[in-house]
Design a protein around this motif. Structure first.
Motif, mmCIF file in Angstrom:
data_model
loop_
_atom_site.group_PDB
_atom_site.id
_atom_site.type_symbol
_atom_site.label_atom_id
_atom_site.label_comp_id
_atom_site.label_asym_id
_atom_site.label_seq_id
_atom_site.Cartn_x
_atom_site.Cartn_y
_atom_site.Cartn_z
ATOM 1 N N ASN A 33 -38.021 -9.615 45.025
ATOM 2 C CA ASN A 33 -39.365 -8.909 44.874
ATOM 3 C C ASN A 33 -40.750 -8.838 46.061
ATOM 4 O OD1 ASN A 33 -38.162 -7.331 42.439
ATOM 5 N ND2 ASN A 33 -38.789 -8.649 40.711
ATOM 6 N N ALA A 37 -41.690 -5.628 48.428
ATOM 7 C CA ALA A 37 -43.006 -5.593 48.499
ATOM 8 C C ALA A 37 -43.864 -5.556 49.385
ATOM 9 C CB ALA A 37 -44.372 -5.934 46.775
ATOM 10 N N ASP A 58 -48.013 -12.770 45.212
ATOM 11 C CA ASP A 58 -48.255 -12.000 46.856
ATOM 12 C C ASP A 58 -49.071 -11.297 47.085
ATOM 13 O OD1 ASP A 58 -47.562 -9.530 46.127
ATOM 14 O OD2 ASP A 58 -44.954 -10.045 45.221
ATOM 15 N N ILE A 63 -48.109 -3.406 41.567
ATOM 16 C CA ILE A 63 -48.015 -1.744 40.921
ATOM 17 C C ILE A 63 -48.761 -1.081 40.711
ATOM 18 C CG2 ILE A 63 -45.830 -2.050 38.300
ATOM 19 C CD1 ILE A 63 -45.096 -4.226 39.296
ATOM 20 N N ALA A 71 -41.448 -1.307 34.664
ATOM 21 C CA ALA A 71 -41.181 -2.868 35.016
ATOM 22 C C ALA A 71 -40.752 -3.240 34.952
ATOM 23 C CB ALA A 71 -42.431 -2.821 36.216
ATOM 24 N N ALA A 76 -35.375 -0.686 35.470
ATOM 25 C CA ALA A 76 -36.305 0.272 35.437
ATOM 26 C C ALA A 76 -36.541 -0.356 36.634
ATOM 27 C CB ALA A 76 -37.074 -0.150 34.802
ATOM 28 N N THR A 77 -36.380 0.819 38.027
ATOM 29 C CA THR A 77 -36.874 -0.204 39.164
ATOM 30 C C THR A 77 -37.083 0.575 39.244
ATOM 31 O OG1 THR A 77 -35.473 -0.648 41.647
ATOM 32 C CG2 THR A 77 -34.587 1.018 39.929
ATOM 33 N N SER A 78 -37.952 0.707 41.412
ATOM 34 C CA SER A 78 -38.417 1.980 41.584
ATOM 35 C C SER A 78 -37.924 1.960 43.367
ATOM 36 C CB SER A 78 -40.223 1.628 41.743
ATOM 37 O OG SER A 78 -39.906 0.449 43.165
ATOM 38 N N LYS A 79 -36.772 1.667 43.607
ATOM 39 C CA LYS A 79 -35.711 0.892 44.319
ATOM 40 C C LYS A 79 -34.848 2.548 44.445
ATOM 41 C CE LYS A 79 -37.507 -3.412 44.445
ATOM 42 N NZ LYS A 79 -37.576 -4.917 44.352
ATOM 43 N N GLY A 93 -34.128 -5.774 46.159
ATOM 44 C CA GLY A 93 -33.908 -5.486 44.646
ATOM 45 C C GLY A 93 -32.786 -4.076 44.739
ATOM 46 N N PHE A 94 -32.203 -4.112 43.397
ATOM 47 C CA PHE A 94 -32.316 -2.398 43.128
ATOM 48 C C PHE A 94 -31.252 -2.367 41.549
ATOM 49 C CE2 PHE A 94 -29.105 -4.592 44.910
ATOM 50 C CZ PHE A 94 -27.407 -4.291 44.415
ATOM 51 N N ARG A 95 -31.386 -3.695 41.171
ATOM 52 C CA ARG A 95 -30.488 -2.794 39.814
ATOM 53 C C ARG A 95 -31.964 -2.423 38.156
ATOM 54 N NH1 ARG A 95 -24.996 -5.689 39.699
ATOM 55 N NH2 ARG A 95 -26.245 -6.125 37.691
ATOM 56 N N GLY A 96 -32.927 -3.651 38.606
ATOM 57 C CA GLY A 96 -34.449 -2.870 38.048
ATOM 58 C C GLY A 96 -33.349 -3.669 37.170
ATOM 59 N N ALA A 98 -34.092 -8.137 37.370
ATOM 60 C CA ALA A 98 -34.900 -9.063 37.203
ATOM 61 C C ALA A 98 -35.740 -9.094 35.862
ATOM 62 C CB ALA A 98 -35.372 -9.508 38.458
ATOM 63 N N LEU A 99 -36.594 -8.566 36.581
ATOM 64 C CA LEU A 99 -38.076 -8.752 35.539
ATOM 65 C C LEU A 99 -37.338 -8.789 34.235
ATOM 66 C CD1 LEU A 99 -41.257 -7.267 37.300
ATOM 67 C CD2 LEU A 99 -40.018 -9.614 37.371
ATOM 68 N N THR A 142 -49.513 -8.750 43.721
ATOM 69 C CA THR A 142 -48.965 -9.189 42.234
ATOM 70 C C THR A 142 -49.083 -10.817 42.052
ATOM 71 O OG1 THR A 142 -47.261 -6.982 42.492
ATOM 72 C CG2 THR A 142 -46.441 -8.701 40.906
HETATM 73 P P1 ADP Z 1 -36.203 -4.382 41.093
HETATM 74 O O1 ADP Z 1 -36.394 -5.371 41.847
HETATM 75 O O2 ADP Z 1 -34.173 -4.635 41.379
HETATM 76 O O3 ADP Z 1 -36.107 -3.140 41.779
HETATM 77 P P2 ADP Z 1 -36.958 -6.051 39.330
HETATM 78 O O4 ADP Z 1 -37.015 -6.312 37.727
HETATM 79 O O5 ADP Z 1 -36.924 -7.385 40.205
HETATM 80 O O6 ADP Z 1 -35.640 -4.112 39.770
HETATM 81 O O7 ADP Z 1 -38.017 -5.165 38.820
HETATM 82 C C1 ADP Z 1 -38.764 -3.938 38.923
HETATM 83 C C2 ADP Z 1 -39.696 -2.910 39.684
HETATM 84 O O8 ADP Z 1 -40.589 -3.519 39.670
HETATM 85 C C3 ADP Z 1 -39.123 -3.126 40.986
HETATM 86 O O9 ADP Z 1 -38.226 -2.252 41.363
HETATM 87 C C4 ADP Z 1 -40.582 -2.951 41.394
HETATM 88 O O10 ADP Z 1 -41.525 -1.382 41.783
HETATM 89 C C5 ADP Z 1 -41.411 -4.182 40.960
HETATM 90 N N1 ADP Z 1 -41.973 -4.966 41.237
HETATM 91 C C6 ADP Z 1 -41.435 -6.233 40.984
HETATM 92 N N2 ADP Z 1 -42.068 -6.985 41.524
HETATM 93 C C7 ADP Z 1 -42.874 -6.549 42.205
HETATM 94 C C8 ADP Z 1 -43.978 -7.446 42.854
HETATM 95 N N3 ADP Z 1 -43.821 -8.104 43.237
HETATM 96 N N4 ADP Z 1 -44.868 -6.658 43.911
HETATM 97 C C9 ADP Z 1 -44.509 -5.539 43.447
HETATM 98 N N5 ADP Z 1 -43.804 -4.108 42.540
HETATM 99 C C10 ADP Z 1 -43.128 -5.463 42.239
#
Ligand code: ADP
Ligand code: MG
Length: 600
Positions: A33, A37, A58, A63, A71, A76-79, A93-96, A98-99, A142
């Motif tokens: 992540n 970012a 980092d 965010i 997030a 939920a993903t921004s990717k 990432g792309f699966r939304g 991890a968090l 973040t």
């Molecule tokens: P993914 O990485 O597959 O998109 P995550 O669950 O890891 O899914 O993260 C969800 C969203 O949170 C990311 O798409 C991103 O927009 C935001 N995000 C997570 N970690 C960070 C980070 N360290 N810095 C900026 N944005 C983050």
């Protein structure tokens, strides 16, 4: 029970099971992540091997407060916006997932701020349940803090390996990512203790030194190879530098660490005939190909990929590696050679027309299509299938089966090829492999002393300093008592550096750093290196390193002493790893070969 939808907490715990297996998986997702970012600097802190705490901070894009709650939601993903983008993914990432996954199996706090906002925001998630969003003052970037991982999934906790092993997994992971992204700054701290710190100046070899130690880093061969649509950079080890397992074969594809069996196979093919059986290279290779050429959505933890044109990628990797190997190191003689160390175990017995002396000791000896008797008891592991074993399996009775293991008194004739001793016994000619024999001798002496709990140790005139890569160093620290039991006096001496002050008297005159490295290599392979039978294996490994090598000329006295010591061994016919130490040409056999007896 009626069918019902799983509650979102249960569902995300199940999903988490696929993504978050161990502390290192959390570190991997958070690192990815941060890299996505655009962070220039990533700082990781762990406590109790990540079980108590994993914090990744980092200086990336951050965010927006308004998106923080989203997030941590699943999917939920921004990717990624449209499904067709799935086939050209350029982020890690792309699966939304991890968090959300991490939040469901720990107490997680995310603090983040974007450049456009004056204040940052903080959100806490405990066992999948989000708290209230609060405003906080913080720098851009973040920080994700993961505490008490698996506190609500005790079964997972039970599956974790020892702290040493889990910590090592994190060390290896972070070091590899540091190597893949040499232009970013990485810092890994275990509590207050900084384990790894990189400069972010793009110098991969410096990071390599942190990973493998300076000596190894200096020897690694650099690869820089390009072809239409594909690039390969990184390092591979020369043929002289090997490991006993594949664990040090690392591949990154488009910045993503993947485990791809077929890529390793392609690489190993590049080393074909250049390495001994059972030895593997060390590599850190970074493959860049068009995102459309690789499908990254085939594994929940994104650890495996599929290529659109697999053959093309493999042959590219193989050719690039082979070219680097041939350019840097002369090709050793791969024919079975008196001098060579290359060994092959032919599936078909070779058909020699005469007595071919030029043969590795793992091979089947035939004379006029008749197999020679090699005096070795059936060995233990399938890998070391001895010739005696193969004979019985092919139906030829082993003439010496059941005969006691000891060898008769031998009269030394001399040394040939600086590799074998030739000796005469009451029943014919003996060819002794000096390295295997010496290994056996050292091993039995060491184990006998070990059994008496008295391994005589001798102080070195000048203590020797040995620097190890951080994960090896950490491991060694935990094993210092074992070393002491083996007669080594080793002390910590600066970061990742040890000082050998004394070593077993048995090994006096040899390089103590060899022994230390052999021991570490063994520790690294074992989950619980303190058990008893493991000590025998440890001893075997050290003795292997300390034994005289093939190609080393020995004085008459040394040759005689070696034979004498071998006669005194309990199992003189094999080395501690089960390979034969000698070949016996019986009088009977010689007579038949020379047509003095029997009809042939
Ligand atoms: P993914 O990485 O597959 O998109 P995550 O669950 O890891 O899914 O993260 C969800 C969203 O949170 C990311 O798409 C991103 O927009 C935001 N995000 C997570 N970690 C960070 C980070 N360290 N810095 C900026 N944005 C983050
Ligand atoms: Mg992610």
């Amino acid at each position: 029970m009626p069918i019902r939808l799983l509650s979102s907490e249960v569902a995300s715990q199940i999903a988490a099971g696929e993504v978050i297996e161990r502390p290192a998986s959390v570190v991997k997702e958070l690192l990815e992540n941060s890299l996505d970012a655009g962070a220039r600097s990533i700082s990781i802190t762990i406590e109790e091997a990540g079980k108590k705490l994993i914090e990744v901070a980092d200086d990336g894009s951050g965010i927006p407060s308004s998106e923080l709650e989203l997030a941590v939601a699943r999917h939920a993903t921004s990717k990624l916006a449209r499904s067709d983008e799935l086939f050209s993914i350029s982020t890690l990432g792309f699966r939304g997932e991890a968090l959300a996954s991490i939040g469901s199996v720990s107490r997680m706090t995310i603090t983040s701020r974007v450049r456009d906002e004056q204040e940052g925001a903080r959100l806490r998630v405990e066992g999948g349940v989000s708290g209230k969003l609060t405003k906080v003052g913080t720098t851009v970037g973040t920080t994700v803090r993961v505490e008490d991982l698996f506190y609500n999934v005790p079964a997972r906790l039970k599956f974790l390996k020892s702290d040493v092993t889990e910590r090592r997994a994190i060390d290896l992971l972070v070091t590899r990512y540091a190597l893949a992204y040499p232009d970013r700054r990485f810092k890994l701290a275990d509590g207050k203790n900084v384990v790894l710190q990189t400069a972010g100046d793009g110098d991969r070899r410096a990071i390599l030194a942190a990973l493998y130690g300076v000596d190894v880093a200096r020897q690694m061969l650099e690869i820089q190879s390009g072809e239409e649509g594909a690039g390969l950079t990184g390092f591979i080890s020369p043929t002289s530098l090997t490991r006993s397992n594949r664990k040090e074969i690392t591949f990154f594809i488009n910045g993503r660490w993947v485990h791809d069996v077929s890529l390793s196979t392609a690489l190993l093919q590049a080393y074909h005939t250049l390495l001994m059986v059972g030895r593997y290279p060390l590599t850190a290779l970074f493959l860049e190909i068009a995102p459309e050429e690789v499908d990254v959505n085939v594994h929940p933890a994104k650890a495996e990929v599929r290529f659109r044109n697999q053959d093309k990628v493999f042959s590219f990797v193989q050719r690039s590696a082979r070219r680097a190997l041939l350019a840097y190191s002369p090709v050793p003689n791969v024919a079975p050679s008196l001098w060579g160390t290359t060994r092959t175990i032919p599936s078909e017995p070779p058909r020699y027309t005469g007595l071919d002396w030029a043969i590795g000791h793992d091979e089947e000896l035939t004379v006029n299509n008749e197999r020679l008797t090699v005096d070795s008891p059936p060995s233990v592991t399938p890998e070391n299938t001895s010739i005696a074993n193969r004979q019985s399996s092919t139906g030829t009775p082993n003439a010496r089966a059941g005969v006691e293991n000891r060898i008769p008194l031998l009269r030394l004739i001399g040394q040939i090829g600086a590799t074998y001793l030739v000796a005469e016994g009451p029943d014919g000619l003996y060819l002794v492999d000096q390295h295997a024999a010496h290994e056996r001798v050292l091993f039995e002496k060491l184990m006998a002393q070990h059994a008496m709990k008295n391994i005589p140790s001798q102080a070195l005139l000048t203590p020797v300093a040995v620097t190890l890569p951080p994960h090896s160093a950490n491991l060694l620290i935990t094993q210092l008592p074992v070393l002491q039991r083996f007669g080594f006096e080793v002390e910590e001496f600066g970061p990742h550096t040890f000082q050998v002050r004394a070593m077993p008297a048995l090994f006096m005159g040899s390089d103590p750093s060899f022994a230390l490295r052999a021991l570490v290599e063994d520790f690294e392979e074992d989950e619980a290196p303190l058990q008893n039978e493991v000590e025998a294996r440890l001893a075997a490994r050290v003795c292997k390193r300390m034994a005289v090598k093939a190609g080393q000329a020995l004085s008459n006295e040394e040759q005689r002493a070696l034979l004498h010591d071998l006669e005194a061994c309990d199992s003189p016919r094999t080395c501690p790893h089960g390979r034969p130490t000698m070949i016996h040409l019986s009088v009977d056999m010689l007579e038949r070969q020379f047509g003095r007896r029997g009809a042939r």
